[in-house]
Design a protein around this motif. Sequence first.
Motif, short mmCIF file in Angstrom:
data_model
loop_
_atom_site.label_atom_id
_atom_site.label_comp_id
_atom_site.label_asym_id
_atom_site.label_seq_id
_atom_site.Cartn_x
_atom_site.Cartn_y
_atom_site.Cartn_z
N ASP A 5 0.61 -1.37 0.01
CA ASP A 5 0.09 -0.47 0.07
C ASP A 5 1.11 1.79 0.14
OD1 ASP A 5 -1.78 -1.59 0.38
OD2 ASP A 5 -2.38 -1.79 2.29
N THR A 6 1.96 1.16 1.43
CA THR A 6 2.84 2.55 0.59
C THR A 6 3.53 2.51 -0.93
OG1 THR A 6 3.29 2.18 3.69
CG2 THR A 6 4.93 3.20 2.12
N TYR A 9 0.63 3.58 -2.75
CA TYR A 9 0.67 5.34 -2.87
C TYR A 9 1.41 6.25 -3.36
CZ TYR A 9 -0.64 9.42 -0.30
OH TYR A 9 -0.74 10.52 0.49
N TYR A 10 2.92 5.88 -3.08
CA TYR A 10 4.22 7.17 -3.26
C TYR A 10 4.46 6.88 -4.28
CZ TYR A 10 4.87 8.76 1.53
OH TYR A 10 4.69 9.05 2.73
N PHE A 13 -0.38 7.85 -6.46
CA PHE A 13 -1.11 8.10 -6.06
C PHE A 13 -0.50 9.60 -5.26
CE2 PHE A 13 -3.89 4.45 -6.10
CZ PHE A 13 -4.01 5.49 -7.19
N ALA A 14 0.64 9.80 -4.43
CA ALA A 14 1.29 11.00 -4.27
C ALA A 14 2.94 10.61 -4.68
CB ALA A 14 1.69 10.48 -2.47
N ASP A 177 -7.73 9.06 -7.14
CA ASP A 177 -7.21 8.65 -5.88
C ASP A 177 -8.67 9.22 -5.10
OD1 ASP A 177 -6.03 8.61 -3.40
OD2 ASP A 177 -5.04 10.91 -3.33
N MET A 181 -9.26 5.42 -3.90
CA MET A 181 -9.05 5.70 -2.42
C MET A 181 -9.99 6.41 -2.04
SD MET A 181 -6.47 2.99 -3.52
CE MET A 181 -5.34 3.94 -1.92
N ASN A 182 -10.76 7.38 -2.04
CA ASN A 182 -11.04 8.22 -0.99
C ASN A 182 -13.28 7.84 -1.08
OD1 ASN A 182 -8.81 8.26 0.58
ND2 ASN A 182 -7.95 9.48 -0.44
#
Length: 187
Positions: A5-6, A9-10, A13-14, A177, A181-182
Amino acid sequence: MIFLDTFLYYTIFASAVLLYGIGLNKVAEIGTVKFKQIIFYVKCGISILSTAVISWLMIHYLLVPLKITELYPLICFIVYVCISSFFSAIINLTTGQTTTEFSISYLIVLLSIGESTSLLFTIVICLSCICSLSAIIPFSLTFKRRVCSNGRVLDESYYSIYFIFLAILILLLSSGDINWMNPGVIE
């Protein structure tokens, strides 16, 4: 699972390049000038990972017990300069190519150490930032080939259009995202 997940994410999405802005002004140069030098990417990847690991260990075992963690950018800088200079000198002596790069690699190291809680998270964030940087380079090359196919030179208007293209990519990633994701944000 948390590491996956990390990583995602990086990477997506980030994205260190798109959303954090790390190397956003230099990704066009790297994608067009240094893309053919695979040794450049290998050297950057090795120097980023080794700097992050050594810096995290020094921060954890030296700065934290002394309660001077505010100096971690200085430690990262010193370690990165030593490691990068060493690898650049070896590559320059053996192949004759220059593989110097500072700002993107140093900022990735700072980001990965600043947002991690353990050594493993530091490595995962470093790898995801490197993947995010390498994922944007094909888009950069495709955009350059598409815009410059009629013999257009790389001038200010090209970079203006290029940054608009990157802004559209940022909007697409951000909307993905928020929607995927949210999902509670829209309600």
